[in-house]
Each structure stands twice: as structure tokens, then as C-alpha cells.
Scaffold this motif. Sequence first.
Motif, PDB file in Angstrom:
ATOM      1  N   GLU A  51      16.103  -6.971  -2.784  1.00  0.00           N
ATOM      2  CA  GLU A  51      16.725  -5.783  -3.360  1.00  0.00           C
ATOM      3  C   GLU A  51      18.070  -5.443  -2.721  1.00  0.00           C
ATOM      4  OE1 GLU A  51      12.526  -3.752  -4.742  1.00  0.00           O
ATOM      5  OE2 GLU A  51      13.641  -2.758  -3.168  1.00  0.00           O
ATOM      6  N   PHE A  74      22.053  -6.336  -4.148  1.00  0.00           N
ATOM      7  CA  PHE A  74      22.787  -5.460  -5.079  1.00  0.00           C
ATOM      8  C   PHE A  74      23.532  -4.372  -4.315  1.00  0.00           C
ATOM      9  CE2 PHE A  74      20.389  -1.410  -6.166  1.00  0.00           C
ATOM     10  CZ  PHE A  74      21.468  -0.646  -6.579  1.00  0.00           C
ATOM     11  N   HIS A  75      22.958  -3.914  -3.208  1.00  0.00           N
ATOM     12  CA  HIS A  75      23.595  -2.855  -2.423  1.00  0.00           C
ATOM     13  C   HIS A  75      24.950  -3.298  -1.897  1.00  0.00           C
ATOM     14  CE1 HIS A  75      19.371  -1.038  -1.395  1.00  0.00           C
ATOM     15  NE2 HIS A  75      19.581  -1.200  -2.684  1.00  0.00           N
ATOM     16  N   TYR A 124       7.742   0.413   2.312  1.00  0.00           N
ATOM     17  CA  TYR A 124       7.190  -0.929   2.598  1.00  0.00           C
ATOM     18  C   TYR A 124       6.983  -1.090   4.108  1.00  0.00           C
ATOM     19  CZ  TYR A 124       9.559  -2.144  -1.892  1.00  0.00           C
ATOM     20  OH  TYR A 124      10.029  -2.175  -3.171  1.00  0.00           O
ATOM     21  N   ARG A 152      10.230  -1.198  -9.706  1.00  0.00           N
ATOM     22  CA  ARG A 152      11.547  -0.689 -10.111  1.00  0.00           C
ATOM     23  C   ARG A 152      12.365  -1.725 -10.878  1.00  0.00           C
ATOM     24  NH1 ARG A 152      11.454   1.302  -5.127  1.00  0.00           N
ATOM     25  NH2 ARG A 152      12.932  -0.203  -4.295  1.00  0.00           N
ATOM     26  N   ARG A 153      11.976  -3.001 -10.749  1.00  0.00           N
ATOM     27  CA  ARG A 153      12.754  -4.051 -11.418  1.00  0.00           C
ATOM     28  C   ARG A 153      11.862  -4.896 -12.326  1.00  0.00           C
ATOM     29  NH1 ARG A 153      15.107  -2.875  -6.708  1.00  0.00           N
ATOM     30  NH2 ARG A 153      17.372  -2.794  -6.594  1.00  0.00           N
ATOM     31  N   ARG A 158       6.357 -10.068   4.718  1.00  0.00           N
ATOM     32  CA  ARG A 158       6.271  -9.832   3.265  1.00  0.00           C
ATOM     33  C   ARG A 158       7.126  -8.634   2.850  1.00  0.00           C
ATOM     34  NH1 ARG A 158       0.951 -11.643   4.424  1.00  0.00           N
ATOM     35  NH2 ARG A 158       0.045  -9.574   4.642  1.00  0.00           N
ATOM     36  N   VAL A 202       7.581   2.634  -6.703  1.00  0.00           N
ATOM     37  CA  VAL A 202       7.957   1.846  -5.531  1.00  0.00           C
ATOM     38  C   VAL A 202       7.878   0.347  -5.777  1.00  0.00           C
ATOM     39  CG1 VAL A 202       7.738   1.695  -3.048  1.00  0.00           C
ATOM     40  CG2 VAL A 202       6.766   3.624  -4.206  1.00  0.00           C
ATOM     41  N   TYR A 203       6.877  -0.088  -6.534  1.00  0.00           N
ATOM     42  CA  TYR A 203       6.671  -1.538  -6.627  1.00  0.00           C
ATOM     43  C   TYR A 203       7.092  -2.149  -7.962  1.00  0.00           C
ATOM     44  CZ  TYR A 203       4.180  -1.196  -2.208  1.00  0.00           C
ATOM     45  OH  TYR A 203       3.861  -0.983  -0.898  1.00  0.00           O
ATOM     46  N   GLN A 227      17.368   5.279  -3.946  1.00  0.00           N
ATOM     47  CA  GLN A 227      15.945   5.176  -4.267  1.00  0.00           C
ATOM     48  C   GLN A 227      15.349   3.905  -3.652  1.00  0.00           C
ATOM     49  OE1 GLN A 227      14.907   4.713  -8.379  1.00  0.00           O
ATOM     50  NE2 GLN A 227      12.827   5.461  -8.080  1.00  0.00           N
ATOM     51  N   ASP A 228      16.114   2.822  -3.688  1.00  0.00           N
ATOM     52  CA  ASP A 228      15.671   1.584  -3.040  1.00  0.00           C
ATOM     53  C   ASP A 228      15.399   1.814  -1.559  1.00  0.00           C
ATOM     54  OD1 ASP A 228      15.668  -0.105  -5.208  1.00  0.00           O
ATOM     55  OD2 ASP A 228      17.486  -1.192  -4.661  1.00  0.00           O
ATOM     56  N   SER A 247       0.834  -1.190   0.000  1.00  0.00           N
ATOM     57  CA  SER A 247       0.000   0.000   0.000  1.00  0.00           C
ATOM     58  C   SER A 247       0.869   1.241   0.000  1.00  0.00           C
ATOM     59  CB  SER A 247      -0.928  -0.025   1.206  1.00  0.00           C
ATOM     60  OG  SER A 247      -0.185  -0.213   2.385  1.00  0.00           O
ATOM     61  N   GLY A 270      12.145   3.257  -0.995  1.00  0.00           N
ATOM     62  CA  GLY A 270      11.121   2.231  -1.178  1.00  0.00           C
ATOM     63  C   GLY A 270      11.023   1.322   0.039  1.00  0.00           C
ATOM     64  N   HIS A 271      12.172   0.946   0.592  1.00  0.00           N
ATOM     65  CA  HIS A 271      12.167   0.066   1.764  1.00  0.00           C
ATOM     66  C   HIS A 271      11.484   0.757   2.945  1.00  0.00           C
ATOM     67  CE1 HIS A 271      15.918  -2.184   0.035  1.00  0.00           C
ATOM     68  NE2 HIS A 271      14.855  -2.262  -0.724  1.00  0.00           N
ATOM     69  N   ARG A 300      10.597  -8.679   0.222  1.00  0.00           N
ATOM     70  CA  ARG A 300      10.816  -7.719  -0.857  1.00  0.00           C
ATOM     71  C   ARG A 300      12.150  -6.982  -0.665  1.00  0.00           C
ATOM     72  NH1 ARG A 300       6.926  -6.038  -4.196  1.00  0.00           N
ATOM     73  NH2 ARG A 300       5.351  -7.120  -2.988  1.00  0.00           N
TER      74      ARG A 300
END
Lengths: 120, 323
Positions: B161, B164-165, B85, A70-71, B153, A67-68, B77-78, A51, B81-82, B157
Motif C-alpha cells: 500500500e 502509492f503514498h 495491522y 480498501r482495494r 505478514r 481495513v482489509y 486512512q491507509d 484481526s 490501517g497500517h 500488506r
Amino acid sequence: MKQYSRIILYGDYGDREVAGSGGQDASHRDWPLWEVFIRSKQGLDHKHVGSLHAADAAMAIENARDVYTRRQEGVSIWVVESRYIHASNPDEAESLYDPANDKVYRHPTFYDLPDELTHM
Amino acid sequence: MNTESVAVTPEEHFQDKVNREVKIEPRDWMPEKYRQTLIRQISQHAHSEIVGMLPEGNWITRAPSLRRKATLIAKVQDEAGHGLYLYSAAETLGISRAEMIDQLHSGKAKYSSIFNYPTLNWADIGAIGWLVDGAAIMNQVPLCRTSYGPYARAMVRICKEESFHQRQGFEILLTLSKGTEAQRRMCQDAINRWWWPSIMMFGPSDDASPHTAQSMKWKIKRISNDELRQKFVDVIAEQVKILGMTLPDEALAWNEARGHYDFGTINWEEFWNVISGNGPCNRERIAARIAAHEEGAWVREAASAFAEKQRQRSGGKDEKAVA
């Protein structure tokens, strides 16, 4: 005797935001919450992935892309405001799903048939 | 069915599910303490991702090549995103995003103390990727099996990711380690400065970690701080050899009997000092977060106003049907 702590439903967040959270000014209030569903490739169903907050549907889709996906996780995005999602009550799970347990005849393996019978 | 005669408290029912590895979902009954512990842990984790963008963002404009710049931007950017989440996972427990942000800004909520150390030069970006993200991965992999569904979950995710970091960090250090004498010195210096803070990331040792027992019983936590720290030391002590560098710990030595590396004593005074707000960059980090939030207020207001106007124009009709 059941005892509940505060139960918060997914849908409650949107309602609370619309009502305004405790008289704070607009810049302190969260944008509505949206649930994001992604189709990972053509031919598959959209699946719930998480969400996010957004001011409107267009922003929700753009943010969901950032966000969901990117890959290359998706080829299509659905967003729906969380407050529009109605869910079954987990406390009623037993009565809701149990009746299926005693109807094993709904499964093909229930039937006794000779081995010679093929293509069935 | 004779189950009705057995009185099972909600708490027992909950623990039974946890014991059977049945995930707890947002609408299920849960002890209030479980909810609070998760909110604290998940929001703290989310704040760490967000604040963690600051030390690295510092080097985006000064990355030594376009390749390095592109990968660093992707990594930062990741992290954003983290953070998202995790904030979303915490929100399913009944805390709002605004409340969490307020707690970060007021200092009520903590974030990983590692981000209160400065990034002095480019080698630090390599050391962060290798050591800091490496420690984070060590912590996060077991959390993919944590008992709360939305948290688990989110962690799955994130772990996908993160790898790669760590690889991009190690590659930066590997390049420096093959460079000039000055570059090799930079590499060793960065390792020296980041090593101890990174093994502090696993938190206080088990005997000084009051919540561990309950968190393990609830399967929020799956492996103890000291166990994870030992695993990390064992892995890094080997990897550092590939760089031809050393770890700044004279007590570091392979212990045949234990099958692990022994290592020196952590300076816990420094750890608690940084946690309680007195690290080199605590004030700077929070000031940067607050400034970003306040200076972005007009954008949030404008977007809300625009959305409201669109809603009124459409007269409450649905925007578009889903095909």
C-alpha cells in the motif's frame, strides 16, 4: 528439560477481556478481538488475513471491510471471535504430523509401473 | 533415530529455525528477550503510523483540489490501517491494545521522531510523501522477511500500500516544481526542512545502535541502519534532479570509488533531543492523541453497552449461521 517463557495463545485474549483487565473502567478495556477471513473472489476459500477489535460481529465486519478490503481484496468476509479458535500445540507437531512421513505409498509416485501405461 | 540423545536447548532449537529461515509463529517457543524486542519495535512502529496521521490530517481541509483531497484522505486512512495491522501483530505477543495505547500516551513508548516536525504549508505534504514515506519504504521492505510471522505478514500488506503514498508525494512536488517562482521556492523550502529529519528516520548509526547485533542474529532486522540510510541517500540524490531541486547538504557528492553518494554529518544532538520529547510538536501530538482517545470513550462504552443488550435479547443464541 523444556523451559517455557509465558506462552500466550490466540484464544487467551478474549478470555482476559471478558474477565476484565485489572479493574480498569470500561472505557479502558479493549473490545473483544476478532479474527478476519476473506474470500478474495468467488470460487476461492476464505483465508485468514488478520484481526481487529470490535464490540460485536456487525462492527467487526464493517471494520474488516474498512481495513482489509480498501482495494477490492475481497467479495466476502467471515469474522470469528478469537477466543473461539482452538489450535493445535506446536510442541506436539512432531508426533502429530510425523506418522505421515513413513507412508509414502499414499503418493502416486510410489508405484512402479511401465512407461507404456498411459492415461494413468 | 538417535536424535533423542542430543540435548538441544529451546534457545538453540529456536535459533536453528531462525537460521533456516523458518518463520516463528505466535505459539512457538521464543526467548523472552525476542518477545520483548518485538513488542517494543512493532508497537513503536504502530504508534508511528497513528501519530503520523496528525501532520498530514492537518492539510486535508486545505488541499488545493478535490483530487488532492481525495488522495490525501485515502493515504491517511491507509496509515490508520497500517497502525491496526501492526497493533494486531504486537498483540499476538501477549500485550493488549489498551496497554500499548497507555504506553504511547504516558510517553513510555516512542514513535518515529519525524512526526514531531510541523507541516507548515502544502508543499510539506509532497515532501512527506516523497521523503518520509520513501524512507519508511526503504526500512519496511526488508522487514517483509523478518523472522516473526505476524510482523512479516503485516509488513507485506503495508509495503503493497505504501508505494502509492510515495508517488502521490512526488507528484505534488513535481507539480510545484513546474509552477510559478513562488511555488518552486515552496518546493525547495519543504525539501530543505524535511531532508535531514528524514535521513534521521533510519535511527542512530550502527556503532551507536546497541540492539542491532542481537536483532540481526534473530533476523528481526535484516539490514543495518547505516546501510539503509546510504541506499536512501543514493536513490533520493538522483530523484531530486528530476524536480530540478537540490538537497540541503553541501557535502553531498558522488563517490566513484565507493559507488555511493557521500553525505554530510547528521546532527545527532537534534535527533536525541526530538526523541526525548523536545521536538517542535511532541507535546501537541501526544495531547491530540490523548484528546481523541478520551473524547471517544463514550462511543466505545455505548458500543459495548449496545452489544451487551443485543446479546441479552438474543438469549445467548448464535447471531447468524455462516452460509
